[in-house]
Design a protein around this motif. Structure first.
Motif, PDB file in Angstrom:
ATOM      1  N   ARG A 212      -7.344 -70.297 -65.887  1.00 23.72           N
ATOM      2  CA  ARG A 212      -7.804 -71.031 -67.070  1.00 23.72           C
ATOM      3  C   ARG A 212      -9.095 -71.805 -66.817  1.00 23.72           C
ATOM      4  NH1 ARG A 212      -5.618 -69.316 -71.697  1.00 23.72           N
ATOM      5  NH2 ARG A 212      -6.245 -71.306 -72.611  1.00 23.72           N
ATOM      6  N   ASN A 213      -9.721 -71.603 -65.657  1.00 23.90           N
ATOM      7  CA  ASN A 213     -11.011 -72.239 -65.342  1.00 23.90           C
ATOM      8  C   ASN A 213     -10.959 -73.758 -65.494  1.00 23.90           C
ATOM      9  OD1 ASN A 213     -12.403 -69.715 -64.871  1.00 23.90           O
ATOM     10  ND2 ASN A 213     -12.411 -69.419 -67.096  1.00 23.90           N
ATOM     11  N   ARG A 214      -9.981 -74.376 -64.843  1.00 19.32           N
ATOM     12  CA  ARG A 214      -9.797 -75.828 -64.959  1.00 19.32           C
ATOM     13  C   ARG A 214     -10.619 -76.626 -63.949  1.00 19.32           C
ATOM     14  NH1 ARG A 214      -8.306 -75.509 -69.992  1.00 19.32           N
ATOM     15  NH2 ARG A 214      -6.104 -75.087 -70.359  1.00 19.32           N
ATOM     16  N   GLY A 215     -11.444 -75.952 -63.160  1.00 17.19           N
ATOM     17  CA  GLY A 215     -12.336 -76.660 -62.247  1.00 17.19           C
ATOM     18  C   GLY A 215     -11.965 -76.459 -60.783  1.00 17.19           C
ATOM     19  N   THR A 216     -12.993 -76.261 -59.970  1.00 15.07           N
ATOM     20  CA  THR A 216     -12.786 -76.019 -58.547  1.00 15.07           C
ATOM     21  C   THR A 216     -12.124 -77.201 -57.851  1.00 15.07           C
ATOM     22  OG1 THR A 216     -14.714 -74.556 -58.474  1.00 15.07           O
ATOM     23  CG2 THR A 216     -13.952 -75.452 -56.380  1.00 15.07           C
ATOM     24  N   ASP A 217     -12.498 -78.409 -58.236  1.00 19.24           N
ATOM     25  CA  ASP A 217     -11.935 -79.595 -57.579  1.00 19.24           C
ATOM     26  C   ASP A 217     -10.426 -79.697 -57.798  1.00 19.24           C
ATOM     27  OD1 ASP A 217     -14.407 -80.301 -56.613  1.00 19.24           O
ATOM     28  OD2 ASP A 217     -14.833 -81.748 -58.213  1.00 19.24           O
ATOM     29  N   ARG A 218      -9.958 -79.365 -58.999  1.00 20.71           N
ATOM     30  CA  ARG A 218      -8.515 -79.426 -59.267  1.00 20.71           C
ATOM     31  C   ARG A 218      -7.763 -78.358 -58.466  1.00 20.71           C
ATOM     32  NH1 ARG A 218      -6.742 -79.753 -65.398  1.00 20.71           N
ATOM     33  NH2 ARG A 218      -4.767 -80.130 -64.294  1.00 20.71           N
ATOM     34  N   VAL A 219      -8.363 -77.172 -58.341  1.00 23.97           N
ATOM     35  CA  VAL A 219      -7.729 -76.121 -57.536  1.00 23.97           C
ATOM     36  C   VAL A 219      -7.686 -76.546 -56.078  1.00 23.97           C
ATOM     37  CG1 VAL A 219      -7.822 -73.715 -56.832  1.00 23.97           C
ATOM     38  CG2 VAL A 219      -8.568 -74.354 -59.136  1.00 23.97           C
ATOM     39  N   ARG A 220      -8.781 -77.099 -55.595  1.00 21.90           N
ATOM     40  CA  ARG A 220      -8.844 -77.538 -54.203  1.00 21.90           C
ATOM     41  C   ARG A 220      -7.782 -78.610 -53.929  1.00 21.90           C
ATOM     42  NH1 ARG A 220     -13.198 -76.466 -51.434  1.00 21.90           N
ATOM     43  NH2 ARG A 220     -14.538 -76.557 -53.277  1.00 21.90           N
ATOM     44  N   LYS A 221      -7.631 -79.531 -54.849  1.00 21.90           N
ATOM     45  CA  LYS A 221      -6.629 -80.592 -54.690  1.00 21.90           C
ATOM     46  C   LYS A 221      -5.221 -80.017 -54.669  1.00 21.90           C
ATOM     47  CE  LYS A 221      -5.025 -84.915 -56.807  1.00 21.90           C
ATOM     48  NZ  LYS A 221      -5.208 -85.875 -57.930  1.00 21.90           N
ATOM     49  N   ALA A 222      -4.976 -78.983 -55.497  1.00 18.02           N
ATOM     50  CA  ALA A 222      -3.641 -78.377 -55.561  1.00 18.02           C
ATOM     51  C   ALA A 222      -3.306 -77.592 -54.302  1.00 18.02           C
ATOM     52  CB  ALA A 222      -3.547 -77.463 -56.787  1.00 18.02           C
ATOM     53  N   LEU A 223      -4.322 -76.993 -53.654  1.00 13.28           N
ATOM     54  CA  LEU A 223      -4.067 -76.128 -52.498  1.00 13.28           C
ATOM     55  C   LEU A 223      -4.228 -76.823 -51.147  1.00 13.28           C
ATOM     56  CD1 LEU A 223      -5.830 -72.803 -53.583  1.00 13.28           C
ATOM     57  CD2 LEU A 223      -3.374 -73.276 -53.526  1.00 13.28           C
ATOM     58  N   SER A 224      -5.000 -77.887 -51.099  1.00 13.27           N
ATOM     59  CA  SER A 224      -5.302 -78.531 -49.816  1.00 13.27           C
ATOM     60  C   SER A 224      -4.082 -78.948 -49.011  1.00 13.27           C
ATOM     61  CB  SER A 224      -6.212 -79.745 -50.040  1.00 13.27           C
ATOM     62  OG  SER A 224      -7.516 -79.325 -50.368  1.00 13.27           O
ATOM     63  N   PRO A 225      -3.012 -79.451 -49.631  1.00 15.12           N
ATOM     64  CA  PRO A 225      -1.857 -79.853 -48.814  1.00 15.12           C
ATOM     65  C   PRO A 225      -1.223 -78.695 -48.039  1.00 15.12           C
ATOM     66  CG  PRO A 225      -1.732 -80.876 -50.980  1.00 15.12           C
ATOM     67  CD  PRO A 225      -2.842 -79.869 -51.038  1.00 15.12           C
ATOM     68  N   ILE A 226      -1.493 -77.441 -48.424  1.00 12.88           N
ATOM     69  CA  ILE A 226      -0.925 -76.300 -47.698  1.00 12.88           C
ATOM     70  C   ILE A 226      -1.662 -76.099 -46.375  1.00 12.88           C
ATOM     71  CG2 ILE A 226      -0.506 -73.803 -47.770  1.00 12.88           C
ATOM     72  CD1 ILE A 226      -0.240 -74.052 -50.812  1.00 12.88           C
ATOM     73  N   GLU A 227      -3.001 -76.068 -46.423  1.00 14.62           N
ATOM     74  CA  GLU A 227      -3.827 -75.938 -45.204  1.00 14.62           C
ATOM     75  C   GLU A 227      -5.236 -76.415 -45.540  1.00 14.62           C
ATOM     76  OE1 GLU A 227      -5.113 -76.108 -42.026  1.00 14.62           O
ATOM     77  OE2 GLU A 227      -3.150 -75.121 -41.802  1.00 14.62           O
ATOM     78  N   PRO A 228      -5.504 -77.729 -45.385  1.00 13.47           N
ATOM     79  CA  PRO A 228      -6.767 -78.311 -45.865  1.00 13.47           C
ATOM     80  C   PRO A 228      -8.018 -77.734 -45.207  1.00 13.47           C
ATOM     81  CG  PRO A 228      -5.509 -79.887 -44.530  1.00 13.47           C
ATOM     82  CD  PRO A 228      -4.600 -78.739 -44.818  1.00 13.47           C
ATOM     83  N   SER A 229      -7.940 -77.345 -43.936  1.00 14.91           N
ATOM     84  CA  SER A 229      -9.141 -76.858 -43.243  1.00 14.91           C
ATOM     85  C   SER A 229      -9.657 -75.558 -43.843  1.00 14.91           C
ATOM     86  CB  SER A 229      -8.844 -76.663 -41.752  1.00 14.91           C
ATOM     87  OG  SER A 229      -7.825 -75.681 -41.567  1.00 14.91           O
ATOM     88  N   ILE A 230      -8.748 -74.700 -44.312  1.00 12.79           N
ATOM     89  CA  ILE A 230      -9.154 -73.434 -44.923  1.00 12.79           C
ATOM     90  C   ILE A 230      -9.681 -73.675 -46.340  1.00 12.79           C
ATOM     91  CG2 ILE A 230      -8.333 -71.191 -45.738  1.00 12.79           C
ATOM     92  CD1 ILE A 230      -6.357 -71.156 -43.459  1.00 12.79           C
ATOM     93  N   VAL A 231      -8.982 -74.474 -47.103  1.00 16.02           N
ATOM     94  CA  VAL A 231      -9.374 -74.738 -48.498  1.00 16.02           C
ATOM     95  C   VAL A 231     -10.736 -75.409 -48.559  1.00 16.02           C
ATOM     96  CG1 VAL A 231      -8.738 -75.984 -50.604  1.00 16.02           C
ATOM     97  CG2 VAL A 231      -6.974 -74.863 -49.244  1.00 16.02           C
ATOM     98  N   ALA A 232     -11.025 -76.267 -47.590  1.00 14.37           N
ATOM     99  CA  ALA A 232     -12.285 -77.004 -47.606  1.00 14.37           C
ATOM    100  C   ALA A 232     -13.499 -76.089 -47.479  1.00 14.37           C
ATOM    101  CB  ALA A 232     -12.287 -78.032 -46.478  1.00 14.37           C
ATOM    102  N   GLN A 233     -13.325 -74.909 -46.876  1.00 18.13           N
ATOM    103  CA  GLN A 233     -14.452 -74.008 -46.649  1.00 18.13           C
ATOM    104  C   GLN A 233     -14.801 -73.147 -47.861  1.00 18.13           C
ATOM    105  OE1 GLN A 233     -14.384 -71.849 -42.842  1.00 18.13           O
ATOM    106  NE2 GLN A 233     -12.598 -73.076 -42.292  1.00 18.13           N
ATOM    107  N   ALA A 234     -13.879 -73.048 -48.805  1.00 21.33           N
ATOM    108  CA  ALA A 234     -14.111 -72.165 -49.952  1.00 21.33           C
ATOM    109  C   ALA A 234     -15.021 -72.829 -50.974  1.00 21.33           C
ATOM    110  CB  ALA A 234     -12.782 -71.801 -50.600  1.00 21.33           C
ATOM    111  N   THR A 235     -15.980 -72.058 -51.506  1.00 23.11           N
ATOM    112  CA  THR A 235     -16.850 -72.587 -52.557  1.00 23.11           C
ATOM    113  C   THR A 235     -16.225 -72.430 -53.937  1.00 23.11           C
ATOM    114  OG1 THR A 235     -17.963 -70.441 -52.690  1.00 23.11           O
ATOM    115  CG2 THR A 235     -18.946 -72.109 -51.237  1.00 23.11           C
ATOM    116  N   HIS A 236     -15.420 -71.400 -54.102  1.00 27.84           N
ATOM    117  CA  HIS A 236     -14.670 -71.233 -55.339  1.00 27.84           C
ATOM    118  C   HIS A 236     -13.435 -70.390 -55.060  1.00 27.84           C
ATOM    119  CE1 HIS A 236     -17.458 -67.800 -55.211  1.00 27.84           C
ATOM    120  NE2 HIS A 236     -16.609 -67.133 -55.988  1.00 27.84           N
ATOM    121  N   PHE A 237     -12.610 -70.210 -56.091  1.00 29.21           N
ATOM    122  CA  PHE A 237     -11.297 -69.598 -55.909  1.00 29.21           C
ATOM    123  C   PHE A 237     -11.108 -68.450 -56.899  1.00 29.21           C
ATOM    124  CE2 PHE A 237     -11.215 -73.999 -54.673  1.00 29.21           C
ATOM    125  CZ  PHE A 237     -10.580 -73.980 -53.438  1.00 29.21           C
ATOM    126  N   SER A 238     -10.260 -67.504 -56.519  1.00 27.99           N
ATOM    127  CA  SER A 238     -10.015 -66.347 -57.381  1.00 27.99           C
ATOM    128  C   SER A 238      -8.544 -65.960 -57.337  1.00 27.99           C
ATOM    129  CB  SER A 238     -10.863 -65.152 -56.930  1.00 27.99           C
ATOM    130  OG  SER A 238     -10.494 -64.751 -55.613  1.00 27.99           O
TER     131      SER A 238
END
Length: 446
Positions: A212-238
């Motif tokens: 739904r294109n709710r923003g990269t920052d919201r996706v990053r916040k939702a995924l970071s608790p799983i493995e923050p070091s990997i999520v931090a490197q991504a510029t966008h998500f698919s």
């Protein structure tokens, strides 16, 4: 573990698949389990309080038929309406609202003073109950790795059976001591507490946020608790689906050429399974009482039927992750018909009866517990909540039919054996539908 190079997109599902289950994901599992547990407790409440309510208000059991069905009718509308809302506005908000609704109206139901009042309040309770389960299933499926998806979703879903069984065990003690109101009070207060917990601790679906294109920052916040070091490197998500469906709305997704036949067969399977489940859930305690069992025995054996699903759900989910899931579920439906018939032949021996009720519950509730996982794997992200919720919503007509059939057959003078034997028909139809669905569906969507 594979890490994305700097500046590359991160595939959300591949990321989840490549990580071990984190505490964060287990929190989602537990919270969704609690939603479904309380959903089950409130759904089954009328079946357990019916004998005491009938005695307290001086009404015959046929008069309780509409009340038995009221929550189920509400659940139809709750499920059908909540899926499209969740696909458009998000899973979390719909889930919190659903728990608030069924908690508040269950609490209000405890103070009903007549049948008409209780009927309206149980319908309103059903709106929340119908919205809770499909969206909990959808949210959890979108946070689980493929290798454990069926196991975790069916384990969560067995919370429904555990909640229904818990209602029976609790009512066996509470109702004789405190009256029928006590079960509805518990079914109201606990969800209201849980709604506050969900508001604070339940995350939104990362896959939904991407689609739904709710923003990269919201996706990053939702995924970071799983493995923050990997999520931090991504510029966008698919979220690359196995099958990308281009459609104007979610209904066009679930009825596209790829999904239409599977959608109808899922509906038929779940419908027939709920005919069995709700006829027995709503009327097994009453049938037992009519056959000479005490109120405590009737409640206990009714609870065993639900508890059987708790025992089998994990095994069914494990088998689905390793074998053909359609054949696994079809086998359990077939055995459900066999053991329902056997229950009808065993009224003279309470031990044998209790054992067969437990096994029948393991079969049919195990199969039912697996169906939301099957649907969640079948549909793409943009239509997943709608696909799951509409299967559950249409299936609720089977629940209504099952509860109505019980009242009708008892009114016609059918006995325990005849009612149980009739359940062989919906079991056979459910078996056929899910096996055919496996044959016509070439590949499930992730």
């Amino acid at each position: 573990m594979n890490q994305p190079s700097v500046g590359t997109p991160l595939d959300v599902q591949s990321f989840i698949n490549n990580q071990p289950l984190s505490r964060y994901q287990w929190r989602v599992v537990i919270l969704c389990f609690l939603i479904v547990f309380l959903d089950g407790l409130d759904t089954a409440a009328m079946g357990f309080i019916a004998p005491a309510l009938s005695q307290d208000w001086g009404i015959d059991r046929a008069s309780l038929g509409p009340v038995m069905s009221a929550a189920l009718i509400g659940m139809v509308f709750g499920a059908l309406g909540s899926g499209p809302l969740a696909d458009r506005f998000g899973r979390k908000g719909v889930l919190v609202g659903a728990v608030l609704v069924f908690g508040a109206f269950s609490l209000a139901s405890a103070y009903s003073s007549n049948v008409d009042q209780l009927l309206v309040l149980r319908f309103l309770t059903g709106l929340g109950l119908g919205a809770g389960m499909p969206n909990a299933t959808t949210l959890l499926s979108e946070y689980t790795p493929e290798r454990h998806k069926s196991l975790l979703v069916t384990s969560m879903f067995c919370g429904f059976n555990l909640g229904m069984a818990g209602g029976g065990f609790v009512s066996a003690k509470l109702i004789p001591a405190f009256g029928w109101h006590s079960l509805l009070l518990i079914g109201g207060v606990l969800p209201l507490i849980l709604a506050v917990v969900l508001l604070v601790w339940l995350p939104e679906s990362a896959r939904y946020l991407v689609v739904r294109n709710r923003g990269t920052d919201r996706v990053r916040k939702a995924l970071s608790p799983i493995e923050p070091s990997i999520v931090a490197q991504a510029t966008h998500f698919s979220v690359p689906e196995q099958k990308t469906v281009k459609a104007r709305n979610v209904f066009a997704v679930i009825f596209s050429g790829t999904y239409s036949a599977g959608t109808l067969l899922l509906w038929l399977t779940y419908f027939m399974g709920l005919v069995i489940v709700y006829l027995l859930t709503s009327w097994l305690p009453t049938l037992m009482r009519d056959s000479g069992a005490s109120m405590e025995q009737a409640a206990f054996i009714g609870a065993l039927f639900q508890f059987g699903g708790v025992l089998s759900a994990v095994g069914v989910g494990w088998a689905m992750d390793r074998f053909n899931p359609h054949k696994v579920i079809g086998t359990f439906y077939l055995l459900a018909g066999v053991f329902a018939y056997a229950v009808g032949q065993s009224l003279g021996n309470i031990t044998v009866l209790a054992t067969l009720v437990l096994i029948a519950g393991m079969c049919v509730n195990g199969a039912q517990s697996a169906m939301p996982s099957l649907a969640a794997r079948f549909y793409p992200t943009q239509g997943r909540a709608t696909g799951v919720s509409w299967m559950l919503g249409i299936g609720r007509f089977g629940a209504i039919l099952g509860a109505w059939m019980g009242a009708t057959l008892l009114g016609l003078g059918w006995n325990f054996e005849q009612v149980l034997t009739a359940l062989v028909i919906p079991a056979a139809l459910a078996t056929a539908a899910v096996v055919i669905k496996g044959m016509v569906s070439h590949a499930d969507a992730t």
